[in-house]
Scaffold this motif. Structure first.
Motif, PDB file in Angstrom:
ATOM      1  N   SER A 325       0.825  -1.198   0.000  1.00 43.11           N
ATOM      2  CA  SER A 325       0.000   0.000   0.000  1.00 43.11           C
ATOM      3  C   SER A 325       0.868   1.260   0.000  1.00 43.11           C
ATOM      4  N   TRP A 326       1.911   1.257   0.832  1.00 45.43           N
ATOM      5  CA  TRP A 326       2.833   2.400   0.872  1.00 45.43           C
ATOM      6  C   TRP A 326       3.492   2.600  -0.492  1.00 45.43           C
ATOM      7  N   TRP A 327       3.904   1.496  -1.102  1.00 44.31           N
ATOM      8  CA  TRP A 327       4.543   1.571  -2.417  1.00 44.31           C
ATOM      9  C   TRP A 327       3.576   2.136  -3.450  1.00 44.31           C
ATOM     10  N   GLY A 328       2.317   1.674  -3.401  1.00 45.12           N
ATOM     11  CA  GLY A 328       1.324   2.186  -4.338  1.00 45.12           C
ATOM     12  C   GLY A 328       1.101   3.674  -4.156  1.00 45.12           C
ATOM     13  N   ASN A 329       1.029   4.134  -2.907  1.00 41.50           N
ATOM     14  CA  ASN A 329       0.876   5.573  -2.634  1.00 41.50           C
ATOM     15  C   ASN A 329       2.048   6.350  -3.175  1.00 41.50           C
ATOM     16  N   ARG A 330       3.246   5.850  -2.921  1.00 43.57           N
ATOM     17  CA  ARG A 330       4.459   6.538  -3.345  1.00 43.57           C
ATOM     18  C   ARG A 330       4.562   6.599  -4.870  1.00 43.57           C
ATOM     19  N   ALA A 331       4.251   5.484  -5.539  1.00 43.98           N
ATOM     20  CA  ALA A 331       4.334   5.434  -6.998  1.00 43.98           C
ATOM     21  C   ALA A 331       3.319   6.376  -7.644  1.00 43.98           C
ATOM     22  N   ASN A 332       2.126   6.485  -7.068  1.00 44.07           N
ATOM     23  CA  ASN A 332       1.088   7.312  -7.660  1.00 44.07           C
ATOM     24  C   ASN A 332       1.313   8.802  -7.435  1.00 44.07           C
TER      25      ASN A 332
END
Length: 334
Positions: A325-332
């Motif tokens: 989830s953190w990775w998805g937030n960061r990537a977006n």
């Protein structure tokens, strides 16, 4: 920690959930090689989840921040693509169609899913057959963490959204508790099963492989793939394509106009799937075997609760999904 918002293909930045997107324009997003690698890895995670009867790849896509983009891309496939091709014609027309369906994104995602099927299917099947308590504990922790993350993302709870959450919860629990059908599937039945299964595979919380199992088509499809029975494989694929195109267009419309309400419903589906991924299972006689589908309390498990191992694996699943989830937030946000 909040669930990442999947950027809509036609917008360069992350939209607010309450603002509907314009679904008629051509996607213009260009991904860097690093971003495409990230999409491929997310596809691998989706594929690994889809192998387990009870865990949906759609759940992984939602928590990884690519769910809405996936639905938008699939929902863009339709008869209008021929018109888009005709406007330019030739190579330019093909490129316009490619951009319209966000095909680079879909290709990387499919390659990741296929990689998981090719490399992880045997490992996961071995664990399901020989160490079911371990793998179910891991996925139980993963799903519980997903539910909490998504619940924190829903803004302004009201009666309507609470009802939608409860509806999704109840529907998933009922589906997960249905008895398995024992039948010799015909080709039309396999077409229908493929259409329903692919919808479940896209829908977070309900596993496509579990739907095939529920409909009595899982073993037939696996055997057909193993023996390269093209009549069965092509029939199931045709059903999947049909179901996918019809279902994703409806889901795309809902996400673009009622994002928060749809998120509440999808979160309910995911929460309801916990009944399927409950780690402590026995068969009808209270013993352990490959057909163990009846949930029992941990202290009723024939070999003991194994608290240290099961809780440790649950925490591992929760940590990994939080990192995703953190990775998805960061990537977006890039």
């Amino acid at each position: 920690m909040t669930a990442p918002q999947s950027p809509r293909p036609n917008q360069p930045s992350v939209p607010q959930p309450s603002q509907p997107s314009d679904v008629s324009t051509t996607p213009t997003r260009t991904d860097s090689p690093k971003q495409l690698l990230g999409i491929y890895v997310r596809g691998m995670a989706m594929g690994a989840a889809d192998i387990v009867p009870g865990v949906s790849g759609g759940t992984i896509a939602l928590i990884a921040g690519i769910y809405e983009r996936l639905i938008n891309a699939l929902g863009s496939i339709g008869p209008n693509l021929w018109q888009i091709f005709q406007q330019e014609g030739g190579i330019k027309g093909l490129l316009a169609v490619w951009r319209q369906v966000d095909a680079t994104f879909l290709l990387c995602l499919v390659l990741g899913i296929a990689t998981s099927f090719a490399t992880l299917a045997g490992i996961i099947k071995h664990l399901l057959d020989n160490e079911p308590l371990l793998i179910w504990s891991f996925f139980f922790g993963l799903v519980v963490a997903t539910v909490f993350i998504l619940l924190s993302e829903i803004e302004r709870w009201n009666i309507g959204r609470a009802v939608l959450f409860a509806t999704g919860l109840g529907a998933a629990m009922v589906i997960s508790s249905l008895p398995l059908l024992t039948t010799t599937p015909s080709l039309p039945y396999l077409f229908f099963a493929g259409a329903i299964a692919i919808c479940a595979m896209i829908l977070p919380g309900i596993s496509g492989s579990f739907i095939l199992l529920l409909l009595g088509a899982y073993d037939t499809v696996l055997e057909a793939v193993h023996t390269m029975n093209l009549s069965i494989v092509l029939t199931v694929m045709a059903g999947m394509i049909t179901g996918l195109l019809l279902f994703t267009r409806a889901l795309k419309w809902l996400l673009s106009r009622y994002y928060q309400a749809t998120l509440a419903l999808l979160t309910g589906f995911i929460a309801g799937s916990l009944i399927k991924v409950w780690p402590w299972k026995v068969d009808a006689l209270g013993a352990l075997d490959n057909e163990a589908v009846n949930n029992v309390m941990p202290w009723q498990y024939p070999t003991g609760a194994h608290w240290l191992t099961t809780i440790g694996l649950m925490l591992l699943g929760a940590i990994l999904v939080s990192l995703l989830s953190w990775w998805g937030n960061r990537a977006n946000r890039v």
